[in-house]
Scaffold this active site. Structure first.
Site, PDB file in Angstrom:
ATOM      1  N   HIS A 253     -15.085  -1.835   0.180  1.00  0.00           N
ATOM      2  CA  HIS A 253     -16.432  -2.388   0.317  1.00  0.00           C
ATOM      3  C   HIS A 253     -16.770  -3.302  -0.858  1.00  0.00           C
ATOM      4  CE1 HIS A 253     -20.682  -2.270   1.634  1.00  0.00           C
ATOM      5  NE2 HIS A 253     -20.952  -2.360   0.345  1.00  0.00           N
ATOM      6  N   GLU A 355     -46.811   2.845   5.240  1.00  0.00           N
ATOM      7  CA  GLU A 355     -47.109   1.708   4.367  1.00  0.00           C
ATOM      8  C   GLU A 355     -45.955   0.714   4.270  1.00  0.00           C
ATOM      9  OE1 GLU A 355     -49.929   4.916   3.512  1.00  0.00           O
ATOM     10  OE2 GLU A 355     -47.736   4.899   3.480  1.00  0.00           O
ATOM     11  N   PHE A 380     -51.590   4.088  -2.268  1.00  0.00           N
ATOM     12  CA  PHE A 380     -50.552   4.214  -1.243  1.00  0.00           C
ATOM     13  C   PHE A 380     -49.674   2.971  -1.137  1.00  0.00           C
ATOM     14  CE2 PHE A 380     -53.890   7.024   1.026  1.00  0.00           C
ATOM     15  CZ  PHE A 380     -53.697   8.019   0.087  1.00  0.00           C
TER      16      PHE A 380
END
Length: 614
Positions: A253, A355, A380
């Site tokens: 990878h 969110e 938030f």
């Protein structure tokens, strides 16, 4: 293209991915090779796009969520004639448009920056929602994901959101190649495991051999004919497909192939196939009529919460501008975004308590030319910080609004208090950070945000506060307001939002003691008004910053930034929230944090006394 030509195109995309990574000496060719057949069939048979007109309203949209597989995207651009072979081989080099992970800042055919995994599907869902509900156009959105990123919670926020919105114009291609960065993925080649999860969220799932181009073609057709729900195509593939030395092997990878020339020969050598991509259908996006609306006005002395002023100003802006769309995180009754929903329901999107998807939807709608305002509690928004960061990488123009900021919210306690938001937003590249203290100021800044670039953040307050500015006052971004000033000033109080009112009260107290005080409202936290700050430092010698925020990264640091050019730093006291709050009334919270009028006066008094000691 017939079946044989599709196979050859897939091989070309593999070869060009290997060549690009070899030229760069870095990159992710094996992750590109696994998805090459998926890309070949999409480009040649199903994608509708005018590369000469990337802003064509009928264009399909493609999002490479697995952004590290950018060699595959660039190889596809070459096959479509958008770039040439010479440019392909500039991959990852200084000044090249072909970055390691694609961004729309460099390439007009890239919808959004990717590379932080788990974001492509959420943004793609936002684009698809814009197509279905706002543009009312027939374009399709294609998102290519890797199997590793399906471990991200944001993917499943998007999956539920897309199914709830019945986004049948959204198709997700999952390249299930079994191998992640450090080894096998959680579910390996178990396509059923992924299918069960997507189906549980309400998706139509299709399992396919990702290297059988005819099967892939049929799967894409099935996706296009599926109505009422989004489709996920789960394609079993092999990482490094076609080259024995790397195919389905761990440890390869993120590396160029070790023997690139031999690998290219094994793949059949370079090709120069050109694809005539289908033209998009004619048409224009749905246009929302624009009307006339006066911004709301309040008289001096009225008591108004800035969150209420935000809701009213946003509603008026939505009447005046048909391109404004509002996104809510299921707190619209608190942020007052619901005011907009009642007047403009067709341009109001409920994202619920998700969110990350809230911000992703803002980014997605912004790519289609809409002007999104996404609102939730300031605290938030921290959950979506990576999406905000990546939105800045994309150059996206979005408006974020955080309410219930600081200890001034009162009894709800620290879990609901935004005390880190100014630092978070100031740190975002190219951001604008605004913190109004009264209703008229809020209304003006809400309207101004719509025409700014980059990430724009507005902080609003829960409690009512007195209106101190007239309705005709102007508030340029990057400016400030000097509320008290005289030639005898010995101290400057610098505040924003709720602390402006505390600073004014403290100035009155000190004036009664014979200490002349300047008060500056720094409503523009970024960019900050450096000239006014430097003038105050020169003329008064002493500064006190007061903020309803932690001391790190907020108003105090913004003020200090005005003195990083080598000039002497003035005497400075920084008042901020330095303890962990509990539950108490707003007044008690401000006092406990040491940012109320009495505390400000005490700090100012001591600073002036120290300044005159010989």
């Amino acid at each position: 293209m017939n079946t044989g030509e599709l196979v050859e195109l897939g091989q070309q995309l593999r070869v060009d991915s290997v060549r690009a990574a070899a030229a760069a000496g870095s990159g992710h060719p094996t992750s590109s090779m696994s998805a090459a057949d998926l890309m070949a069939v999409l480009l040649a048979r199903h994608f509708r796009y005018d590369f000469d007109r990337p802003d064509h309203p009928g264009n399909d949209r493609f999002v490479l969520s697995k952004g590290h597989a950018s060699p595959l995207m660039y190889a596809a651009f070459k096959a479509a004639g958008a770039i040439d072979d010479e440019e392909l081989l500039t991959f990852r080099k200084l000044g090249s448009r072909l970055e390691g992970h694609p961004t729309p800042r460099r390439l007009p055919w890239v919808e959004t920056a990717t590379g932080s995994l788990g974001q492509g599907l959420p943004v793609g869902a936002g684009i698809a929602l814009a197509g279905k509900r706002l543009d009312r156009s027939g374009y399709r959105v294609w998102v290519m994901c890797g199997d590793s990123e399906l471990a991200e919670g944001s993917v499943w926020e998007a999956a539920e959101h897309a199914a709830y919105e019945n986004l049948d114009n959204l198709t997700v291609l999952v390249d299930v190649n079994r191998l992640g960065q450090r080894g096998p993925t959680r579910h390996g080649h178990d396509l059923d495991a992924y299918a069960r999860r997507f189906e549980a969220f309400g998706w139509h799932a299709v399992e396919v051999d990702g290297h059988d181009v005819d099967a892939v073609d049929r799967a894409y057709g099935e996706a296009a004919s599926t109505k009422g729900q989004p489709t996920v195509i789960l394609a079993r593939t092999l990482k490094g497909k076609g080259v024995e030395a790397v195919q389905d092997r761990e440890g390869m990878h993120g590396k160029p192939l070790p023997e690139a020339d031999e690998a290219i020969a094994e793949l059949g050598g370079p090709r120069d196939l050109r694809v005539r991509v289908q033209e998009p259908p004619a048409g224009t996006p749905h246009a929302v009529p624009t009307g006339q609306a006066e911004p709301p006005r309040w008289e001096k002395g009225e008591e108004v919460a800035t969150r209420n002023a935000f809701g009213e100003a946003l509603t008026a802006l939505g009447t005046a501008r048909g391109d404004v769309v509002v996104l809510d995180g299921e707190v619209g009754d608190s942020t007052r975004a619901e005011f907009f929903a009642k007047e403009h329901p067709d341009r109001y999107v409920e994202c619920y308590i998700a969110e990350q998807q809230l911000v992703a939807t803002a980014v997605g709608t912004a790519t289609r030319g809409w002007v999104p305002y996404a609102a939730t509690f300031a605290a938030f928004l921290t959950r979506a910080h990576d999406f905000i960061r990546m939105a800045a990488v994309s150059g996206a123009g979005i408006n974020l609004v955080g309410s219930h900021a600081g200890v001034a919210i009162g009894e709800d306690g620290p879990s609901q208090m935004g005390l880190e938001d100014l630092a978070m937003m100031r740190a975002v590249h190219g951001s604008t950070v605004l913190y109004p203290c009264d209703a008229n100021q809020t209304a003006r800044l809400v309207a101004a945000m719509a025409d700014l670039d980059g990430i724009r953040y507005l902080r609003t307050s829960r409690g009512e506060s007195p209106v101190i500015y007239g309705p005709g006052e102007e508030f340029p971004v990057g400016g400030s307001k000097v509320l008290r000033s005289s030639q005898q000033d010995r101290l400057t109080l610098l505040a924003a939002g709720v602390t402006v009112h505390e600073a004014l009260a403290a100035a009155d107290t000190l004036a009664g003691e014979g200490i002349a005080v300047r008060v500056i409202d720094l409503y523009s936290v970024k960019p900050v008004d450096r000239d006014t700050l430097r003038r105050a430092a020169e003329e008064t010698g002493c500064l006190v910053t007061v903020e309803d925020h932690h001391p790190e990264g907020g108003l105090g640091d913004a003020v200090l930034d005005a003195f990083t050019d080598g000039r002497p730093v003035p005497r400075l006291v920084r008042l901020a929230v330095r303890t962990m709050p509990g539950s108490a009334s707003p007044e008690e919270q401000l006092r406990a944090a040491g940012i109320d009028a009495e505390s400000i006066a005490a700090a100012g008094r001591l600073l002036v006394e120290q300044a005159i000691v010989p």
